[in-house]
Design an enzyme around this catalytic site. Structure first.
Site, short mmCIF file in Angstrom:
data_model
loop_
_atom_site.label_atom_id
_atom_site.label_comp_id
_atom_site.label_asym_id
_atom_site.label_seq_id
_atom_site.Cartn_x
_atom_site.Cartn_y
_atom_site.Cartn_z
N LEU A 142 0.86 -1.18 0.00
CA LEU A 142 0.00 0.00 0.00
C LEU A 142 0.90 1.23 0.00
CD1 LEU A 142 -2.68 -0.92 2.72
CD2 LEU A 142 -2.94 -1.07 0.24
N ASP A 143 0.45 2.31 -0.61
CA ASP A 143 1.21 3.54 -0.57
C ASP A 143 1.45 3.96 0.88
OD1 ASP A 143 1.05 3.59 -3.33
OD2 ASP A 143 -0.71 4.90 -3.36
N ARG A 144 2.48 4.76 1.09
CA ARG A 144 2.88 5.13 2.45
C ARG A 144 1.71 5.64 3.29
NH1 ARG A 144 6.89 10.09 2.82
NH2 ARG A 144 4.97 11.08 2.05
N ARG A 250 -5.73 6.19 -7.19
CA ARG A 250 -5.50 7.64 -7.14
C ARG A 250 -5.41 8.24 -8.54
NH1 ARG A 250 -0.35 7.81 -3.37
NH2 ARG A 250 -0.62 10.09 -3.60
#
Length: 360
Positions: A142-144, A250
């Site tokens: 997952l993104d940060r 996103r």
């Protein structure tokens, strides 16, 4: 094939040239060395020799002879970082990742990652190593600043099965996202290939470049919120990934003019014409991996996990409650479950409360 190494391409590396990717690995160490290996036919991608200019895709299996010795590789240190573990046995961990936690070492984030935490929690002998020595246990990422449910593998066998499940789409991953604007249809599908942006290499973009990778996202509207004096309204959606490209949700939502609220990379705060207060105080994307359904990699038992929204995202929805235009039928069913989750979320074995809910 003795004395050879393997690397499975992850979403972050997708679209890189083969020599650039190999040169970034600790047991090759330079792009020129990687180019020489490829020119000599020593680098196999999915079992076939490939040239140095080959653009790798997520899930590609790269087989190559190491140039440096194991002793020369940088050692990933275990770090005692708190983890919110929802399930654990000898083969599998399911956890809820907090905002700000990077999944594995990268430029600017050499330590303090989920990989460091998994080493400390499990011990080096009890994590899958198929993704390489700097990504112990990592199955997907997952993104940060994206929160929520993730899997980690405690054995190579489990890691391989889980990665196949993602590649074959048998593992169901669902996300909650609050996006800008009013989405009129109750469901939607975005089929738009993604590649690294040619203007900003930290970003991904919808692209028609031959090297762009297929990316498919479907979504269901859960709730709509009317416009205020400084915004164009909002829509709460559930997103379903059919592929797992870097920043996929996103980028896809931004591409149809409905970026995630608070997104610092693709959101409205990057557009001078829009009042930044429309991000409702968020400085990270409103994107949460709230549901995960899979067959246990060793037993085959069906497991479904659901995760509550973290406090900052829940607070945004509370702030918007008076502006609600109503929930869809799908939204009423899903949000009723989420709003009544016990502390620590939900684990269901076999049949799930989500079964039979219409949507994407």
């Amino acid at each position: 094939m003795s004395g050879r190494a393997r690397h499975i391409v992850n979403a972050d590396e997708e679209g890189m040239r083969l020599d650039a990717l190999l040169g970034s690995l600790p047991d090759v160490a330079s792009r020129s060395a990687a180019a020489k290996l490829a020119s000599a036919g020593e680098v196999l991608v999915n079992g076939e020799p490939q040239v140095k200019r080959y653009l790798v895709g997520e899930g590609d299996l790269i087989d190559y002879p190491p140039v440096t010795s194991v002793a020369e590789r940088p050692v990933l240190e275990p770090q005692d970082i708190p983890l919110d573990i929802r399930f654990e046995d000898d083969d599998l961990i399911v956890l809820s990742k907090q905002a700000g936690l990077v999944c594995h070492p990268a430029v600017g984030h050499e330590s303090g990652t989920l990989a460091n935490a998994l080493l400390a929690h499990c011990g080096p002998e009890h994590v899958g190593t198929l993704q390489g020595p700097d990504r112990p246990g990592i199955v997907h990422r997952l993104d940060r600043d994206t929160t929520g449910l993730m899997m980690a593998a405690k054995s190579n066998e489990a890691q391989a099965i889980l990665q196949d499940g993602i590649r074959l789409r048998s593992i169901d991953r669902r996300y909650l996202a609050l996006v800008h604007g009013y989405i009129a249809p109750d469901t939607g599908l975005i089929d738009a290939p993604l590649a690294r942006s040619t203007r900003d290499r930290t970003k991904m973009a919808v692209s028609e470049d031959p090297g762009a990778r297929s990316a498919i996202t479907t979504f269901s509207v859960l709730e709509r919120f009317e416009a205020g004096s400084r915004d164009e309204g909002y829509t709460l959606i559930e997103c379903h990934l059919y592929t797992g490209r870097t920043h996929q949700i996103r980028v896809h939502m931004a591409s149809i003019s409905h970026p995630c609220v608070g997104d610092p990379l693709y959101g409205i705060s990057t557009r001078k014409r829009t009042d930044v207060r429309a991000d409702l105080g968020l400085t990270r994307q409103f994107l949460h991996s709230y549901r995960l359904s899979l067959a246990h990699p060793m037993t085959g038992e069906r497991l479904t996990f659901a995760d509550e929204l973290p406090w900052d995202l829940a607070a945004v929805l509370d702030e918007l409650a008076d502006r609600s235009l109503g929930r869809t039928q799908t939204g009423a069913a899903i949000l009723s479950i989420i709003e009544n989750l016990p502390p620590g979320g939900l684990l269901e074995r076999g049949a799930s409360a989500f079964d039979g809910i219409s949507g994407t």
